[in-house]
Design an enzyme around this catalytic site. Structure first.
Site, PDB file in Angstrom:
ATOM      1  N   LYS A 229      50.540  39.847  38.424  1.00  0.00           N
ATOM      2  CA  LYS A 229      50.031  38.729  37.626  1.00  0.00           C
ATOM      3  C   LYS A 229      51.102  38.161  36.707  1.00  0.00           C
ATOM      4  O   LYS A 229      52.165  38.746  36.495  1.00  0.00           O
ATOM      5  CB  LYS A 229      48.783  39.169  36.866  1.00  0.00           C
ATOM      6  CG  LYS A 229      47.591  39.331  37.807  1.00  0.00           C
ATOM      7  CD  LYS A 229      46.264  39.344  37.098  1.00  0.00           C
ATOM      8  CE  LYS A 229      45.123  39.214  38.119  1.00  0.00           C
ATOM      9  NZ  LYS A 229      43.803  39.329  37.485  1.00  0.00           N
ATOM     10  N   ARG A 263      43.420  47.244  41.493  1.00  0.00           N
ATOM     11  CA  ARG A 263      43.410  46.229  42.552  1.00  0.00           C
ATOM     12  C   ARG A 263      44.836  45.737  42.760  1.00  0.00           C
ATOM     13  O   ARG A 263      45.455  45.188  41.834  1.00  0.00           O
ATOM     14  CB  ARG A 263      42.481  45.086  42.141  1.00  0.00           C
ATOM     15  CG  ARG A 263      42.286  43.988  43.176  1.00  0.00           C
ATOM     16  CD  ARG A 263      41.259  42.985  42.652  1.00  0.00           C
ATOM     17  NE  ARG A 263      40.977  41.917  43.607  1.00  0.00           N
ATOM     18  CZ  ARG A 263      41.651  40.777  43.679  1.00  0.00           C
ATOM     19  NH1 ARG A 263      42.662  40.549  42.842  1.00  0.00           N
ATOM     20  NH2 ARG A 263      41.323  39.856  44.565  1.00  0.00           N
TER      21      ARG A 263
END
Length: 293
Positions: A229, A263
């Site tokens: 991210k 994840r």
């Protein structure tokens, strides 16, 4: 509280027909997106055969769960319910024999259909923005991930502001858990996710990570969805495809603060990092022991 994480509500669960004890195990969730505009893979697995190849590769690399997405959270063009189902259902059907299948969706209509097709988890990045999502999961064997976000998916939300990001995220998750419970979702079906980078800037995501224990102490298994991210890229000054080391560091940090599902895009590296962390925490034995034995 032990070093291994806060006490959990219903730590022992059956999800997708498989048994888990989240007091002693961390789940690695792989990401397979059938989208042309996902933030990391940019359509690499949009074609059905490419998505199926990615499912098989994730299972071979040791993924416990496979999270299938048909619509990204980020701003972009509308995708109809019919198109979302066309994208995800064939992948659900192919993956369900290999791992627990999760589907990343915010639509109750999609949730109902993928549960029928064998999905064991509905990953709602909108955090029950539509309470009917709880109705879709209640009465089934599926689990529900409740994720914090401020805006609806596919919506631009610049410069989000928080007084205390961790406290506000925690309060939101508690409220939405209560919504789910009030609509018949059982405690043992609920998973929470603080939503790294979802309507949050890099400082917000770093603080959430640093104080993740305050989220895991809510008591439900916590999912940390932080792979590649922007808060990692901006912290390290690394482009999308050079964030693996930062991702692994963040994964281990979150596990140490009680996250029990991570994840990720790079499954093999995450599996090794997670299994090593579990062993150091005393949650698992080595695969074998010969050195100086």
């Amino acid at each position: 509280m032990s070093d291994n994480g806060p006490p959990l509500i219903s730590a022992e669960r059956v999800i997708g027909g498989r048994s888990y004890d989240f007091a002693r195990r961390v789940v690695v969730m792989a990401i397979v997106n059938r989208t042309p505009d996902s933030f990391h893979d940019r359509g690499r697995t949009f074609a059905l055969e490419k998505a199926l190849e990615a499912v098989r590769a994730a299972a071979d690399a040791g993924a416990d769960w496979i999270d299938i997405g048909g619509v990204p959270f980020a701003p972009g063009p509308d995708v109809s319910v019919e198109e979302e189902l066309r994208r995800v259902l064939p992948v659900v059907e192919a993956a369900r024999e290999l791992a627990v299948v999760s589907v990343d969706t915010y639509r109750p209509e999609v949730a109902r259909e993928v549960i029928k097709a064998g999905a064991g988890v509905v990953n709602d990045t909108s955090g029950l923005r539509d309470p009917a999502m709880a109705d879709a999961v209640a009465g089934t064997a599926a689990s529900l991930v409740i994720t914090h976000s401020l805006a609806a998916p596919r919506t631009l939300f610049p410069s989000p502001q928080y007084g205390d990001v961790t406290a506000e995220v925690g309060a939101f998750l508690r409220r939405q858990v209560d919504v789910a419970l009030s609509r018949g979702v059982l405690p043992e079906q609920i998973i929470i996710d603080p939503g790294h980078d979802l309507n949050k800037n890099t400082y917000h995501s770093l603080e959430l990570t640093r104080r993740l224990r305050e989220i895991t102490e809510i008591g439900y298994p916590t999912l940390a969805a932080l792979s590649n991210k922007d808060f990692i890229g901006e912290t390290l000054d690394r482009p999308q495809q050079e964030r693996l080391v930062g991702t692994v560091a963040a994964v281990v940090f979150c596990v140490l603060r009680g996250a029990r599902i991570v994840r990720v895009h790079d499954v093999r590296a995450a599996v090794d990092a997670v299994r090593m962390t579990e062993a150091m925490l005393g949650l698992r034995d080595p695969a074998y022991a010969r050195h100086n034995m």
